[in-house]
Design an enzyme around this catalytic site. Structure first.
Site: not given
Lengths: 293, 293
Positions: A170, A95, A238
């Site tokens: 995502k 990701t 993150k």
């Protein structure tokens, strides 16, 4: 087929294992060799650098931690993109930043290498059981080539468009989760402060128009004061950071997401970086002066 | 049984109809008589005031608009609590203030009247089909008495505790919805701005760990640019206002909820008070300078 795998953490080790079980030959690199142990025991070949993986494998998969790790694996000394590369296709399943996925695609093309961005959702359980959702960006023809391998790792495999579009999807997923989490934790904190039974409230509001995966799966952990991960607070920070940076780059303010990230940053400052994301409940408790957070 | 019904809007008319179909005799009051038409056609008796309902019925149900309307019906001139009352039990099914539910209970007691707060979720469809969730606060024995009547209107009927606890649970529900809505709308706005196909994104992220009723049911309406209600923006602003006031009263800050309410207030200011709650997407578009909102 001769395949490469870089990144054998909790997710990556399981995913690579499925490729191995599918009859493919693996060349493996990981920062910590020990974590590749089970794959090596089952016949995978160890490589000392990403470049060595690229020399031997036709298709190389990467799933590492942060975008900086992706950059190091692709563009660092002895990285995948060194001129020794014999591979045809790279697939980044980390990701990571949609903009980095575009850069990887741009730099790979003159070397005659195709690339896909293919982040996943479904967590360690999905990785272990081969039931991940895989969101893929890149050239459609390359997607079609890699699809049989994706199908060994996941059950919902989607082609979203050009380079970066898998990562963008995502990002959408994580923005959605951020909203669901603040709703879940504020709702349950209100319930707790009003003297309601948390599990009873979850059983009621977790059905119908307020329902979410978060309230039904993480709510009960909050009710039991269980803040084990699941999904680490620091990884979620993150992911939200990637989302906010990409949004800012196109001139898009997302005030809800920004607020939620701030609260998670505070939660990490309170020592909960390695707790599960449901620990947002503790940050809200602390904010309100009544927590142990 | 002789029952009273006050408030024959979209929800109330359907709910009262189920009691009527269950063989009960109804005395009905509504601000606009016309809306009680179908109930009167089926044999209900019209009353010119709430007090007249209280004179005739043993159990009186109320479901009106705002907390001020609840106060008027209970404590106004010719209200339910006038000394002519012959009723035993009042049940307020309006989504209203938990603190008002406690006041109703306190003032009813010396008159020998029991009270329940019993807000619902499930919307107009749930009301019509008799599948509402009903969240009840008050005395357990009174709940048990009224339960057979609740069962004519809903399928999930829960006793939560003393006066106000039904309303508190509904507040939890709305706090949760607020989070789910900001997540849904920010996620889809990001998707739109990145050129993703909204329905495809919904199909992917609406499964798994990001899923919610909001993304799966209101997301497709956003993808189709359909902002019809559903649930009115102005009613949701009311509900969030109740939640924030009750939270403030116990010294509880809910920053996510407060932000979402502000965005909905802006949305109403943009002329969308009678749009569906999914129109939050438009407020975020306008905020970002690219909307028609």
């Amino acid at each position: 087929m001769k395949l490469g795998w870089i990144g054998t953490g909790v997710m990556g080790a399981s995913m690579a294992g499925h490729l191995q079980q599918g009859g493919h030959e693996l060349w493996v690199y990981n920062r910590t060799k020990q974590k590749a142990g089970p794959l090596l025991d089952h016949g995978a070949t160890w490589c000392d650098t990403p470049a060595a993986v690229a020399e031997n494998a036709r298709i190389v998969f990467t799933i590492v931690g942060h975008p900086q790790d992706v950059e190091a694996v692709y563009f660092g000394a002895d990285g995948l993109n060194s001129d020794r590369a014999g591979m045809d296709i790279v697939v980044d399943m980390t990701t990571s930043q949609p903009s980095l996925a575009k850069i990887i695609a741009q730099r790979a093309e003159p070397l005659g290498i195709d690339s896909l961005d293919a982040p996943v959702s479904g967590g360690d359980v999905g990785a272990r059981e081969g039931t991940l959702a895989i969101m893929v960006g890149g050239k459609q023809a390359v997607f079609n080539q890699v699809l049989p391998l994706f199908e060994l790792m996941g059950t919902t495999i989607s082609y979203l468009g050009g380079p970066g579009m898998g990562q963008h999807t995502k990002v959408c997923n994580q923005i959605l989760v951020a909203g669901n989490m603040i709703g879940t934790c504020e709702s349950l904190l209100y319930a707790a402060r009003q003297g309601l039974d948390l599990q009873q409230v979850i059983d009621i509001i977790g059905k119908g128009a307020a329902s979410s995966w978060s309230i039904n799966n993480l709510g009960p952990r909050i009710a039991q004061e269980n803040y084990d991960p699941g999904f680490f607070v620091e990884h979620f920070i993150k992911d939200m950071g990637i989302a906010l940076a990409e949004a800012r780059a196109i001139g898009l303010a997302l005030p809800g997401l920004a607020l939620v990230q701030q609260l998670y940053i505070a939660l990490k400052a309170q020592g909960h970086g390695r707790s599960g994301t449901q620990a947002l409940f503790l940050a809200l408790q602390t904010l309100n002066g009544d927590g142990s957070g």
